[in-house]
Design a protein around this motif. Structure first.
Motif, short mmCIF file in Angstrom:
data_model
loop_
_atom_site.label_atom_id
_atom_site.label_comp_id
_atom_site.label_asym_id
_atom_site.label_seq_id
_atom_site.Cartn_x
_atom_site.Cartn_y
_atom_site.Cartn_z
N THR A 17 1.07 -1.10 -0.24
CA THR A 17 -0.01 0.19 0.15
C THR A 17 0.84 1.38 0.17
N LYS A 18 2.11 1.64 0.64
CA LYS A 18 2.76 2.17 0.47
C LYS A 18 3.49 2.20 -0.59
N GLN A 19 3.92 1.77 -1.09
CA GLN A 19 4.66 1.77 -2.66
C GLN A 19 3.38 2.25 -3.45
N ILE A 20 2.10 1.90 -3.04
CA ILE A 20 1.15 2.27 -4.17
C ILE A 20 0.65 3.85 -3.76
N THR A 21 1.14 4.59 -2.76
CA THR A 21 0.11 5.78 -1.75
C THR A 21 1.77 6.98 -1.94
N LYS A 22 2.67 6.51 -2.70
CA LYS A 22 4.17 6.87 -2.87
C LYS A 22 4.05 7.42 -4.00
N ALA A 23 3.69 6.45 -5.55
CA ALA A 23 3.60 6.72 -6.28
C ALA A 23 3.37 7.31 -7.08
N MET A 24 1.55 7.61 -6.84
CA MET A 24 0.23 8.62 -6.18
C MET A 24 0.44 10.09 -6.24
N ASP A 84 -13.16 14.10 -10.86
CA ASP A 84 -13.51 12.59 -11.10
C ASP A 84 -13.61 11.36 -9.82
N ARG A 85 -12.33 11.46 -9.08
CA ARG A 85 -11.87 10.64 -8.56
C ARG A 85 -11.81 10.67 -6.97
N GLY A 86 -11.56 10.19 -5.54
CA GLY A 86 -11.49 10.52 -4.69
C GLY A 86 -9.56 10.38 -4.63
N LEU A 87 -9.44 9.95 -3.08
CA LEU A 87 -8.18 10.41 -2.85
C LEU A 87 -7.60 11.57 -2.68
N ALA A 88 -8.35 12.56 -2.15
CA ALA A 88 -7.55 13.69 -2.65
C ALA A 88 -8.46 14.54 -0.87
N GLY A 89 -8.02 13.35 -0.10
CA GLY A 89 -8.73 14.64 1.35
C GLY A 89 -9.48 14.96 1.34
N ALA A 90 -9.68 16.24 2.31
CA ALA A 90 -10.95 17.18 2.40
C ALA A 90 -11.13 18.16 1.15
N TYR A 91 -10.65 17.93 -0.15
CA TYR A 91 -11.08 18.72 -1.46
C TYR A 91 -12.13 18.86 -2.06
N ASN A 92 -13.21 17.45 -2.12
CA ASN A 92 -14.38 17.29 -2.46
C ASN A 92 -15.51 17.79 -1.37
N ALA A 93 -15.19 16.87 -0.17
CA ALA A 93 -16.10 17.78 0.89
C ALA A 93 -16.13 18.96 1.14
N SER A 94 -15.57 19.59 1.07
CA SER A 94 -15.45 21.05 1.21
C SER A 94 -16.21 21.77 0.75
N ALA A 243 -4.03 18.63 -3.09
CA ALA A 243 -4.54 17.91 -2.20
C ALA A 243 -4.67 16.55 -1.68
N ARG A 244 -3.95 15.85 -3.81
CA ARG A 244 -4.25 14.59 -3.16
C ARG A 244 -2.68 14.17 -3.17
N MET A 245 -1.73 14.91 -3.22
CA MET A 245 -0.23 14.87 -2.98
C MET A 245 0.08 15.01 -1.37
N THR A 246 -0.71 15.94 -0.96
CA THR A 246 -1.03 15.62 0.45
C THR A 246 -1.76 14.56 1.25
N ALA A 247 -2.81 14.15 0.28
CA ALA A 247 -3.71 13.18 0.93
C ALA A 247 -2.25 11.94 1.11
N MET A 248 -2.04 11.42 -0.13
CA MET A 248 -0.87 10.67 -0.30
C MET A 248 0.03 10.16 0.54
N LYS A 249 0.78 11.92 1.00
CA LYS A 249 2.41 11.70 1.24
C LYS A 249 2.06 11.56 2.97
N ASN A 254 1.62 7.80 7.10
CA ASN A 254 1.40 6.78 8.54
C ASN A 254 1.34 5.37 8.63
N ALA A 255 1.59 4.97 6.54
CA ALA A 255 2.41 3.17 6.07
C ALA A 255 3.34 3.40 7.31
N ASP A 256 4.13 4.05 6.75
CA ASP A 256 5.22 4.01 7.86
C ASP A 256 5.73 4.11 9.25
#
Length: 289
Positions: A17-24, A84-94, A243-249, A254-256
């Motif tokens: 999972t960490k490899q995926i989030t790091k790549a994103m 169009d996609r999620g995994l961007a923290g509170a970007y869409n919700a706000s 927002a997605r960069m911050t969320a994935m970081k 958290n994975a570490d």
């Protein structure tokens, strides 16, 4: 306590999972650089067209246009810009929280508003709440061109000129920095509140209008209104990537932490198992004596 095999499996899955989030995170960082450049390069055009519009509107001539005139508000239009996609923290919700609250507080009937959704998340949000989406566009590129939304922007502006709506607002996330974005609500139409600052700027320049001011306004004002929608989109895209960069970081960090905790638990369980084996061996040897 979980077995050694289970803990080891969790460590392995967390590393993947960490490899995926790091790549994103790296992909979003790359997209952010270009999106930020696009947003900044659009500013001079936006400022210049606003300056010309202000010059004509504040010039004191006989030029007039329906887009400059305020009228009784019977129906409002809302352009909601999401991703169009999620995994961007509170970007869409706000964005959706702000737009939904305004619609809920200002209207008692669905006939009093029109929703124009840019992005799948926003479209699905309103549909799930049984709120009609009159116009929509999804699958907008990460680095959008005006041609991508030209038709939607033109149709949205036509809603005002045809008096189907009396005001038009756009909701989007304004890019401040890589770690800061803020939800903005911008009035697109009517263009009756051109700022005094822009009027002052335009007064310092001298323009000659051919063939005349009214004909120029009839062409320029729809383009200006459409450019406000496009400007909100490219600004929002920069915010989305940030927002997605911050969320994935954050997810990678958290994975570490989780891997460290699981490794500590694994080592403790392994040590306990070794100690148990040694104790059993010593006990067995003692029993044979």
């Amino acid at each position: 306590m979980a077995s050694l095999r289970e803990i080891k499996g969790r460590i392995s899955s967390t590393k993947k999972t960490k490899q995926i989030t790091k790549a994103m995170q790296m992909v979003s960082a790359s997209k952010l650089n270009r999106a930020e450049e696009n947003a900044k390069s659009f500013v001079p055009y936006s400022e210049k067209i606003q300056e010309v519009v202000a010059s004509i509107a504040q010039g004191g001539g006989d030029a007039s246009h329906p887009m400059l005139e305020e009228r009784e508000v019977k129906r409002r239009g809302y352009v909601i810009v999401t991703s169009d996609r999620g995994l961007a923290g509170a970007y869409n919700a706000s964005i959706l929280r702000k737009a939904y609250q305004d619609i809920w507080n200002n209207h008692t009937s669905a006939d009093e508003y029109r929703i124009i959704a840019i992005g799948r998340i926003g479209r699905d949000f309103f549909r799930k709440r049984n709120m009609a989406v009159d116009k929509e566009i999804t699958g907008v590129a990460d680095q959008p061109d005006f041609e991508d939304i030209k038709e939607l922007a033109s149709e949205t502006v036509d809603l005002f000129t045809e008096e189907d709506i009396d005001e038009l607002y756009v909701y989007y996330s304004h890019y401040v920095s890589a770690i800061t974005q803020e939800v903005k609500k911008t009035k697109v139409l009517p263009l009756n509140d051109i700022s005094a600052e822009q009027a002052t700027k335009s007064s310092s320049a001298s323009y000659e209008y051919e063939p005349n001011q009214e004909e120029i306004l009839s062409v320029l004002l729809p383009q200006y209104a459409e450019s406000l929608i496009y400007g909100a989109l490219i600004d929002s895209k920069a915010s989305e990537h940030a927002a997605r960069m911050t969320a994935m970081k954050s997810a990678t960090d958290n994975a570490d932490d989780l891997i460290d905790d699981l490794s500590l638990t694994y080592n403790r369980a392994r040590q306990a198992a070794i100690t148990q084996e040694i104790t059993e061996i010593v006990g067995g040897a003692s029993a044979l004596e």
